[in-house]
Design a protein around this motif. Structure first.
Motif, PDB file in Angstrom:
ATOM      1  N   GLY A  20      27.453  51.117  41.172  1.00 48.88           N
ATOM      2  CA  GLY A  20      27.503  52.519  41.038  1.00 48.88           C
ATOM      3  C   GLY A  20      26.283  53.249  40.242  1.00 48.88           C
ATOM      4  N   LYS A  26      30.115  53.323  47.930  1.00 49.88           N
ATOM      5  CA  LYS A  26      31.653  52.503  47.469  1.00 49.88           C
ATOM      6  C   LYS A  26      31.909  51.609  48.739  1.00 49.88           C
ATOM      7  CE  LYS A  26      35.121  55.926  48.381  1.00 49.88           C
ATOM      8  NZ  LYS A  26      36.284  56.516  47.593  1.00 49.88           N
ATOM      9  N   TRP A  44      32.792  50.731  39.881  1.00 44.91           N
ATOM     10  CA  TRP A  44      32.048  51.709  40.492  1.00 44.91           C
ATOM     11  C   TRP A  44      32.431  53.102  40.061  1.00 44.91           C
ATOM     12  CZ3 TRP A  44      32.907  55.827  43.999  1.00 44.91           C
ATOM     13  CH2 TRP A  44      31.628  56.273  44.666  1.00 44.91           C
ATOM     14  N   ARG A  45      33.734  53.432  39.959  1.00 40.35           N
ATOM     15  CA  ARG A  45      34.246  54.785  39.382  1.00 40.35           C
ATOM     16  C   ARG A  45      33.582  55.029  38.130  1.00 40.35           C
ATOM     17  NH1 ARG A  45      38.324  53.607  42.857  1.00 40.35           N
ATOM     18  NH2 ARG A  45      39.656  52.708  41.218  1.00 40.35           N
ATOM     19  N   GLU A  46      33.714  53.958  37.093  1.00 41.51           N
ATOM     20  CA  GLU A  46      33.036  54.049  35.828  1.00 41.51           C
ATOM     21  C   GLU A  46      31.810  54.654  35.811  1.00 41.51           C
ATOM     22  OE1 GLU A  46      33.800  51.370  32.799  1.00 41.51           O
ATOM     23  OE2 GLU A  46      35.856  50.717  33.625  1.00 41.51           O
ATOM     24  N   GLU A  49      31.010  58.032  37.103  1.00 42.41           N
ATOM     25  CA  GLU A  49      31.359  59.050  35.851  1.00 42.41           C
ATOM     26  C   GLU A  49      30.264  59.159  34.870  1.00 42.41           C
ATOM     27  OE1 GLU A  49      35.107  58.094  34.145  1.00 42.41           O
ATOM     28  OE2 GLU A  49      36.265  58.582  36.028  1.00 42.41           O
TER      29      GLU A  49
END
Length: 58
Positions: A20, A26, A44-46, A49
């Motif tokens: 990320g 993703k 990946w989401r962290e 962000e």
């Protein structure tokens, strides 16, 4: 002194975070098992962000 291996789920999360931060999509998740894939996507989401808030600069 031997170095202990990290468990697979922690490693999957870390790899997802690195992907990320580097801007990978993703859909490039290399894991097929649900647990590892979930951890990778969580990392990946962290990272996404953190990139949006300016915490991580490439």
């Amino acid at each position: 002194m031997k170095r202990q291996k990290r468990d697979k789920l922690t490693r999957a999360h870390h790899k997802g975070y690195q992907a990320g931060i580097n801007g990978r999509a993703k859909e490039n998740c290399p894991f097929q098992q649900n647990d590892a894939k979930s951890q990778w996507l969580g990392g990946w989401r962290e990272a996404m962000e953190d990139r949006q808030t300016g915490f991580a600069v490439k």
